[in-house]
Design a protein around this motif. Structure first.
Motif, PDB file in Angstrom:
ATOM      1  N   ASP A   1      52.987  82.977  27.994  1.00 14.62           N
ATOM      2  CA  ASP A   1      52.976  81.618  28.553  1.00 14.62           C
ATOM      3  C   ASP A   1      52.247  81.543  29.887  1.00 14.62           C
ATOM      4  O   ASP A   1      51.564  80.560  30.172  1.00 14.62           O
ATOM      5  CB  ASP A   1      54.417  81.114  28.761  1.00 14.62           C
ATOM      6  CG  ASP A   1      55.123  80.790  27.456  1.00 14.62           C
ATOM      7  OD1 ASP A   1      54.865  79.707  26.913  1.00 14.62           O
ATOM      8  OD2 ASP A   1      55.914  81.624  26.982  1.00 14.62           O
ATOM      9  N   ASP A   2      52.388  82.563  30.701  1.00 11.81           N
ATOM     10  CA  ASP A   2      51.882  82.506  32.076  1.00 11.81           C
ATOM     11  C   ASP A   2      50.367  82.623  32.156  1.00 11.81           C
ATOM     12  O   ASP A   2      49.716  81.854  32.873  1.00 11.81           O
ATOM     13  CB  ASP A   2      52.524  83.617  32.919  1.00 11.81           C
ATOM     14  CG  ASP A   2      54.019  83.420  33.076  1.00 11.81           C
ATOM     15  OD1 ASP A   2      54.443  82.242  33.109  1.00 11.81           O
ATOM     16  OD2 ASP A   2      54.744  84.425  33.148  1.00 11.81           O
ATOM     17  N   ASP A   3      49.809  83.585  31.437  1.00 10.91           N
ATOM     18  CA  ASP A   3      48.386  83.893  31.604  1.00 10.91           C
ATOM     19  C   ASP A   3      47.469  83.176  30.624  1.00 10.91           C
ATOM     20  O   ASP A   3      46.257  83.135  30.843  1.00 10.91           O
ATOM     21  CB  ASP A   3      48.166  85.407  31.471  1.00 10.91           C
ATOM     22  CG  ASP A   3      48.965  86.200  32.492  1.00 10.91           C
ATOM     23  OD1 ASP A   3      49.156  85.667  33.610  1.00 10.91           O
ATOM     24  OD2 ASP A   3      49.402  87.319  32.165  1.00 10.91           O
TER      25      ASP A   3
ATOM     26  N   GLU B   1      58.151  78.870  26.710  1.00  6.91           N
ATOM     27  CA  GLU B   1      58.276  78.084  27.932  1.00  6.91           C
ATOM     28  C   GLU B   1      57.334  76.887  28.002  1.00  6.91           C
ATOM     29  O   GLU B   1      57.442  76.065  28.918  1.00  6.91           O
ATOM     30  CB  GLU B   1      58.023  78.996  29.150  1.00  6.91           C
ATOM     31  CG  GLU B   1      59.017  80.126  29.263  1.00  6.91           C
ATOM     32  CD  GLU B   1      58.688  81.079  30.393  1.00  6.91           C
ATOM     33  OE1 GLU B   1      57.748  80.783  31.155  1.00  6.91           O
ATOM     34  OE2 GLU B   1      59.370  82.113  30.521  1.00  6.91           O
TER      35      GLU B   1
END
Length: 387
Positions: A201-203, A162
């Motif tokens: 991807d997020d953290d 992402e």
């Protein structure tokens, strides 16, 4: 090498000859006799050999001191996009990645493949880097994705999908921060990740830098590797502080600035940037379509300027140069290689060795007899797809 003597052109005047040095061609090796290119030259840590990736999907090994051919590595079925020797613990291992979707390891003594990981047949691998704990974490840039493997087990442990929307042309673990990874892409973004723990991807995405145009090559420099230089596919240059995600200077007209600082042909493209900690000196290496190179000094503080070339490499190549390997200043080099400034390789299929010893006869070059036989085909002088 049996050869014939050939005169190299005398130095042409430069706007600032006091600070510009012209280097003589010592030796030239034709790596092939077709329309094949030299993509990259990578040095072994102790400089006893150098690996050269070619557009034939092979890697050839040579001695940097003598130019002697040592052997070749065959196995990739598509374009080799990056090569790099391993660290001091496994000095005879060379890694390579390819558009065939693999990252491979080779023993440069036996010239055999010793291990590999595979992202899949439809996945081009454009770049790779080792980092993390013990440098056992392998990151690889692909088509809008970043893959991670544990190199010890060859098990894929993560895939980031992402962060980028186009080909990931560069991934680099930061030299002094082995858990930090920067990625760069055709989408114009540079992303900084912390790779500790379970990567996602997020953290783990810490910051995003928007360069605004397709990125070709990046590299770290400066104290604690805090600075980051960035070359784009439209030949612009920018310098960043990656910790603060802050731009320090942007050269939108880098080619024009470099061209204005010498009396030779216009600078058509940039090959690379090189940095010396002594004097905190950054150079951008620019080239002409006819094969001349200049080491242009970069002042990245304040407004920023690109100065006169401090070195000019002229008379060796007849086409676009793809890679520059400097030997001067690299751990002083092996004793028998002193006096050699470095090697270059390009789209003419040549490897050129350049002398830096002023006491040597730098106005002559020695070229193998085969090089006197010119190919009847006309070579295009345009810049090719960079990866």
């Amino acid at each position: 090498m049996e050869g014939m003597e050939m005169e190299v052109e005398e130095a042409e005047p430069t706007p600032n000859p006091k600070h510009s040095k012209r280097f003589g061609l010592k030796n030239s090796i034709q790596t092939n006799f077709g329309d094949d290119y030299v993509f990259q030259i990578a040095p072994k840590d102790d400089l006893t050999s150098m690996a050269v990736s070619l557009s034939t999907n092979t890697v050839k090994l040579y001695s940097p001191a003598t130019g002697q051919y040592l052997g070749e590595l065959k196995g990739h079925s598509s374009t080799i996009n990056q090569i790099s020797f391993s660290g001091p613990t496994t000095p005879n291992v060379l890694h390579s990645c390819s558009s065939d979707g693999t990252v491979r390891a080779w023993d440069t003594r036996s010239f055999h493949q010793v291990s590999a990981v595979n992202a899949g047949p439809s996945q081009d691998i454009f770049s790779f880097s080792f980092g993390g704990s013990g440098d056992n974490l392998l990151a690889a840039g692909s088509k809008s994705q970043i893959f991670f493997w544990d190199w010890r087990t060859k098990k894929q442990i993560a895939c980031l999908e992402e962060s980028h929307m186009d080909d990931v042309t560069q991934v680099h673990f930061v030299p002094d921060h082995r858990n930090k990874l920067v990625s760069a892409s055709v989408d114009g973004l540079m992303c900084m990740f912390d790779t500790r723990g379970s990567i996602n991807d997020d953290d783990h995405l810490e910051s995003v830098i928007n360069v605004g145009t397709s990125i070709g090559k990046v590299g770290f420099f400066g104290e604690a590797s805090q600075k980051l230089w960035c070359l784009t596919h439209i030949e612009t240059l920018s310098v960043w502080d990656w910790k603060d995600a802050r731009i320090e200077v942007n050269f939108d007209d880098a080619r024009l600035s470099a061209s204005d600082s010498w009396a030779l042909d216009q600078v058509d493209y940039f090959v690379d940037c090189h940095y010396s900690g002594e004097g905190d000196q950054l150079w951008v290496i620019g080239g002409t379509n006819a094969g001349t190179l200049g080491y242009f000094s970069v002042n990245y503080k304040g407004k920023g300027t690109i100065g006169s070339p401090q070195a000019v490499l002229h008379g060796g190549h007849t086409g676009v140069v793809r890679s520059v390997l400097p030997l001067t200043g690299m751990r002083d080099g092996p004793t028998h290689a002193r006096g050699i400034f470095g090697w270059t390789g390009g789209e003419d299929g040549r490897l050129c060795c350049w002398m830096s010893d002023e006491s040597s006869d730098v106005n002559r070059s020695w070229i193998s007899k085969e090089l006197a036989i010119k190919s009847p085909r006309t070579r295009k002088k345009s810049r090719h797809h960079p990866y």
